[in-house]
Scaffold this motif. Structure first.
Motif, PDB file in Angstrom:
ATOM      1  N   HIS A 143       0.815  -1.222   0.000  1.00  0.00           N
ATOM      2  CA  HIS A 143       0.000   0.000   0.000  1.00  0.00           C
ATOM      3  C   HIS A 143       0.849   1.274   0.000  1.00  0.00           C
ATOM      4  CE1 HIS A 143      -4.221   1.433   1.483  1.00  0.00           C
ATOM      5  NE2 HIS A 143      -3.687   2.326   0.682  1.00  0.00           N
ATOM      6  N   GLN A 144       1.994   1.231   0.716  1.00  0.00           N
ATOM      7  CA  GLN A 144       2.840   2.429   0.838  1.00  0.00           C
ATOM      8  C   GLN A 144       4.311   2.047   0.706  1.00  0.00           C
ATOM      9  OE1 GLN A 144       1.692   5.457   0.936  1.00  0.00           O
ATOM     10  NE2 GLN A 144      -0.478   5.112   1.417  1.00  0.00           N
ATOM     11  N   PRO A 145       5.121   2.942   0.152  1.00  0.00           N
ATOM     12  CA  PRO A 145       6.514   2.590  -0.160  1.00  0.00           C
ATOM     13  C   PRO A 145       7.535   2.947   0.927  1.00  0.00           C
ATOM     14  CG  PRO A 145       5.938   4.631  -1.260  1.00  0.00           C
ATOM     15  CD  PRO A 145       4.746   4.234  -0.439  1.00  0.00           C
ATOM     16  N   TYR A 146       7.312   2.480   2.149  1.00  0.00           N
ATOM     17  CA  TYR A 146       8.247   2.809   3.241  1.00  0.00           C
ATOM     18  C   TYR A 146       8.567   1.557   4.053  1.00  0.00           C
ATOM     19  CZ  TYR A 146       5.722   7.046   1.984  1.00  0.00           C
ATOM     20  OH  TYR A 146       5.119   8.037   1.274  1.00  0.00           O
ATOM     21  N   GLY A 147       9.667   1.625   4.802  1.00  0.00           N
ATOM     22  CA  GLY A 147      10.025   0.518   5.691  1.00  0.00           C
ATOM     23  C   GLY A 147      10.651  -0.635   4.920  1.00  0.00           C
ATOM     24  N   ASP A 148      10.441  -1.863   5.440  1.00  0.00           N
ATOM     25  CA  ASP A 148      11.065  -3.039   4.825  1.00  0.00           C
ATOM     26  C   ASP A 148      10.237  -3.511   3.623  1.00  0.00           C
ATOM     27  OD1 ASP A 148      12.430  -5.280   4.114  1.00  0.00           O
ATOM     28  OD2 ASP A 148      12.113  -6.368   5.995  1.00  0.00           O
ATOM     29  N   VAL A 149      10.305  -2.715   2.578  1.00  0.00           N
ATOM     30  CA  VAL A 149       9.561  -2.988   1.344  1.00  0.00           C
ATOM     31  C   VAL A 149      10.055  -4.285   0.696  1.00  0.00           C
ATOM     32  CG1 VAL A 149       9.242  -2.105  -1.011  1.00  0.00           C
ATOM     33  CG2 VAL A 149       8.961  -0.567   0.946  1.00  0.00           C
ATOM     34  N   ALA A 150      11.383  -4.478   0.669  1.00  0.00           N
ATOM     35  CA  ALA A 150      11.950  -5.652  -0.004  1.00  0.00           C
ATOM     36  C   ALA A 150      11.497  -6.949   0.678  1.00  0.00           C
ATOM     37  CB  ALA A 150      13.467  -5.565  -0.036  1.00  0.00           C
ATOM     38  N   GLY A 151      11.480  -6.953   2.019  1.00  0.00           N
ATOM     39  CA  GLY A 151      11.045  -8.147   2.746  1.00  0.00           C
ATOM     40  C   GLY A 151       9.569  -8.436   2.499  1.00  0.00           C
ATOM     41  N   ALA A 152       8.763  -7.387   2.528  1.00  0.00           N
ATOM     42  CA  ALA A 152       7.325  -7.552   2.282  1.00  0.00           C
ATOM     43  C   ALA A 152       7.092  -8.067   0.860  1.00  0.00           C
ATOM     44  CB  ALA A 152       6.598  -6.223   2.500  1.00  0.00           C
ATOM     45  N   TRP A 153       7.862  -7.525  -0.081  1.00  0.00           N
ATOM     46  CA  TRP A 153       7.694  -7.942  -1.486  1.00  0.00           C
ATOM     47  C   TRP A 153       8.015  -9.426  -1.658  1.00  0.00           C
ATOM     48  CZ3 TRP A 153       5.021  -6.075  -5.277  1.00  0.00           C
ATOM     49  CH2 TRP A 153       5.216  -6.562  -6.570  1.00  0.00           C
ATOM     50  N   LYS A 154       9.044  -9.893  -0.931  1.00  0.00           N
ATOM     51  CA  LYS A 154       9.428 -11.301  -1.025  1.00  0.00           C
ATOM     52  C   LYS A 154       8.250 -12.188  -0.576  1.00  0.00           C
ATOM     53  CE  LYS A 154      13.137 -14.370   0.366  1.00  0.00           C
ATOM     54  NZ  LYS A 154      13.167 -14.808   1.763  1.00  0.00           N
ATOM     55  N   ALA A 155       7.543 -11.748   0.457  1.00  0.00           N
ATOM     56  CA  ALA A 155       6.374 -12.514   0.928  1.00  0.00           C
ATOM     57  C   ALA A 155       5.272 -12.519  -0.139  1.00  0.00           C
ATOM     58  CB  ALA A 155       5.863 -11.923   2.232  1.00  0.00           C
ATOM     59  N   LEU A 156       5.090 -11.391  -0.816  1.00  0.00           N
ATOM     60  CA  LEU A 156       4.090 -11.340  -1.894  1.00  0.00           C
ATOM     61  C   LEU A 156       4.480 -12.278  -3.043  1.00  0.00           C
ATOM     62  CD1 LEU A 156       2.914  -8.860  -0.366  1.00  0.00           C
ATOM     63  CD2 LEU A 156       2.659  -7.727  -2.559  1.00  0.00           C
ATOM     64  N   GLU A 157       5.757 -12.275  -3.380  1.00  0.00           N
ATOM     65  CA  GLU A 157       6.231 -13.161  -4.464  1.00  0.00           C
ATOM     66  C   GLU A 157       5.971 -14.620  -4.104  1.00  0.00           C
ATOM     67  OE1 GLU A 157       9.948 -10.751  -6.529  1.00  0.00           O
ATOM     68  OE2 GLU A 157      10.341 -11.791  -4.662  1.00  0.00           O
ATOM     69  N   GLU A 158       6.264 -14.968  -2.857  1.00  0.00           N
ATOM     70  CA  GLU A 158       6.043 -16.358  -2.428  1.00  0.00           C
ATOM     71  C   GLU A 158       4.570 -16.720  -2.470  1.00  0.00           C
ATOM     72  OE1 GLU A 158       9.695 -17.085   0.629  1.00  0.00           O
ATOM     73  OE2 GLU A 158       7.675 -17.527   1.363  1.00  0.00           O
ATOM     74  N   PHE A 214      13.770  -6.168  -6.833  1.00  0.00           N
ATOM     75  CA  PHE A 214      12.724  -7.200  -6.872  1.00  0.00           C
ATOM     76  C   PHE A 214      13.037  -8.258  -7.937  1.00  0.00           C
ATOM     77  CE2 PHE A 214       9.003  -4.070  -5.642  1.00  0.00           C
ATOM     78  CZ  PHE A 214       9.592  -3.853  -4.405  1.00  0.00           C
ATOM     79  N   THR A 215      12.752  -9.515  -7.632  1.00  0.00           N
ATOM     80  CA  THR A 215      12.884 -10.575  -8.645  1.00  0.00           C
ATOM     81  C   THR A 215      11.717 -10.504  -9.620  1.00  0.00           C
ATOM     82  OG1 THR A 215      13.864 -11.946  -6.924  1.00  0.00           O
ATOM     83  CG2 THR A 215      13.204 -13.071  -8.947  1.00  0.00           C
ATOM     84  N   THR A 216      10.494 -10.365  -9.068  1.00  0.00           N
ATOM     85  CA  THR A 216       9.299 -10.253  -9.902  1.00  0.00           C
ATOM     86  C   THR A 216       8.941  -8.784 -10.047  1.00  0.00           C
ATOM     87  OG1 THR A 216       8.526 -12.263  -8.819  1.00  0.00           O
ATOM     88  CG2 THR A 216       6.904 -11.080 -10.183  1.00  0.00           C
ATOM     89  N   LYS A 217       8.745  -8.322 -11.259  1.00  0.00           N
ATOM     90  CA  LYS A 217       8.350  -6.920 -11.462  1.00  0.00           C
ATOM     91  C   LYS A 217       6.887  -6.746 -11.057  1.00  0.00           C
ATOM     92  CE  LYS A 217      12.275  -5.776 -13.039  1.00  0.00           C
ATOM     93  NZ  LYS A 217      13.166  -5.492 -11.895  1.00  0.00           N
ATOM     94  N   PRO A 218       6.528  -5.601 -10.485  1.00  0.00           N
ATOM     95  CA  PRO A 218       5.122  -5.370 -10.137  1.00  0.00           C
ATOM     96  C   PRO A 218       4.266  -5.312 -11.402  1.00  0.00           C
ATOM     97  CG  PRO A 218       6.541  -3.512  -9.485  1.00  0.00           C
ATOM     98  CD  PRO A 218       7.408  -4.477 -10.201  1.00  0.00           C
ATOM     99  N   ALA A 219       3.011  -5.763 -11.261  1.00  0.00           N
ATOM    100  CA  ALA A 219       2.088  -5.692 -12.407  1.00  0.00           C
ATOM    101  C   ALA A 219       1.539  -4.277 -12.545  1.00  0.00           C
ATOM    102  CB  ALA A 219       0.957  -6.698 -12.226  1.00  0.00           C
ATOM    103  N   VAL A 220       1.320  -3.597 -11.410  1.00  0.00           N
ATOM    104  CA  VAL A 220       0.769  -2.235 -11.432  1.00  0.00           C
ATOM    105  C   VAL A 220       1.447  -1.381 -10.355  1.00  0.00           C
ATOM    106  CG1 VAL A 220      -1.540  -3.083 -12.125  1.00  0.00           C
ATOM    107  CG2 VAL A 220      -1.092  -2.586  -9.711  1.00  0.00           C
ATOM    108  N   ASN A 221       1.304  -0.074 -10.528  1.00  0.00           N
ATOM    109  CA  ASN A 221       1.638   0.886  -9.474  1.00  0.00           C
ATOM    110  C   ASN A 221       0.402   1.769  -9.331  1.00  0.00           C
ATOM    111  OD1 ASN A 221       2.865   2.654  -7.672  1.00  0.00           O
ATOM    112  ND2 ASN A 221       4.336   3.480  -9.152  1.00  0.00           N
ATOM    113  N   GLN A 222      -0.264   1.660  -8.185  1.00  0.00           N
ATOM    114  CA  GLN A 222      -1.491   2.442  -7.985  1.00  0.00           C
ATOM    115  C   GLN A 222      -1.123   3.803  -7.388  1.00  0.00           C
ATOM    116  OE1 GLN A 222      -5.344   2.383  -5.136  1.00  0.00           O
ATOM    117  NE2 GLN A 222      -5.175   0.549  -6.398  1.00  0.00           N
TER     118      GLN A 222
END
Ligand code: A2P
Length: 285
Positions: free
Chosen positions: A107-122, A149-157
């Protein structure tokens, strides 16, 4: 309804119904039920909207097959970092009452974004989420986070409308084929936008209202739009934009309305802290 194909091959309805600020007191259930009746097949919620339970219930009770409705939710900042994000994803699924979400965004681009993204990828790999994306990333924040990121985002809202067309961001995201999703696609009802003379002239020409001209422009430009309305006539009308087409010269005129500025600057000092303190997601407020 028109669909766009995302960079991961999934299809998304170009117009979605947003439920930001609609309370979970029966109002969200009612609004989503009405939207589905009006023909919307794309609902945009978030854990920080605190109304995922009613979105899920309205989708279930609609009788429309689950696979025909595209549902997006979002992870709030408090649940960033890998371990917390895994729990946040499961909490959203549980509240929605779904075994998968069509899309899930940071939802927002702050903090441990990379760690959160890894969870989304999984979670995407496990089939819990079909498409994953980001939100509120400026060109600078995009360059800071997305190359890791390994997986590119599909969208940026992001905030996006004819007065703020996100041209620099679109150029930045072009190589990754990331699609823009617009929040405040009608400029949050601003008169400056809705009463703009170019838009008013096109509305008269096509026998549409200004909102429909704006949304038509945005969809024709390739944006996914999430217009907000509480008025049943406008909720239905905002979907009625597929029976006409703006000509290239008219698109150029609309492109000329860009001021390059919006109402929200994600990079402004103090914004990250303000948003982090805005809700207590686990307390439900
Ligand atoms: P209302 O709820 O009375 O329809 P945004 O999606 O950019 O946040 O804009 C939402 C605002 O725009 C709301 O105030 C909404 O008011 C208004 N609105 C929604 N659809 C239209 C439309 N087609 N024409 C004019 N105003 C609209």
């Amino acid at each position: 309804m028109e669909y766009f194909t995302l960079n991961d091959g999934n299809k998304i309805p170009a117009v979605g119904f947003g439920v930001f600020m609609i309370p979970n007191d029966g109002s969200t259930y009612k609004a989503v039920t009405e939207a589905l009746k009006a023909g919307y097949r794309h609902i945009d919620t978030a854990s920080a909207y605190f109304n995922e339970t009613e979105v899920g219930k309205a989708v279930k009770d609609s009788g429309i097959p689950r696979e025909d409705i595209f549902v997006t939710s979002k992870l709030w900042l408090q649940d960033y970092g890998y371990e917390a994000a895994k729990k946040g994803i499961d909490a959203s699924l549980q509240k929605l009452g779904f075994d998968y979400m069509d899309m899930y965004l940071l939802h927002q681009p702050y903090g441990d974004v990379a760690g959160a993204w890894k969870a989304l990828e999984e979670a995407k790999g496990e089939g819990k989420i079909r498409s994953i994306g980001i939100s509120n990333m400026t060109p600078g924040l995009y360059q800071k986070f997305v190359p890791q990121f390994t997986t590119k985002p599909a969208v940026n809202q992001v905030e996006c409308n004819p007065l703020f067309q996100q041209k620099a961001l679109r150029e930045t995201m072009n190589t990754d084929d990331v699609r823009v999703e617009c929040w405040y696609p009608l400029g949050h009802g601003s008169k400056e936008l809705l009463e703009n003379h170019v838009i008013a002239r096109l509305a008269a020409k096509y026998n549409k209202n200004s909102g429909q001209i704006i949304l038509r422009f945005e969809v024709q430009e390739g944006f996914i739009v999430l217009p907000k309305s509480t008025n049943p006539g406008r909720i239905a009308g905002n979907l009625d934009i597929f029976d006409f087409e703006l000509k290239e010269a008219e698109m150029d005129e609309m492109r000329g309305l860009d001021t390059g500025k919006g109402t929200h600057d994600p990079e402004a000092p103090g914004v990250a802290e303000m948003l982090l303190g805005a809700f207590d997601i686990h307390a439900g407020k």
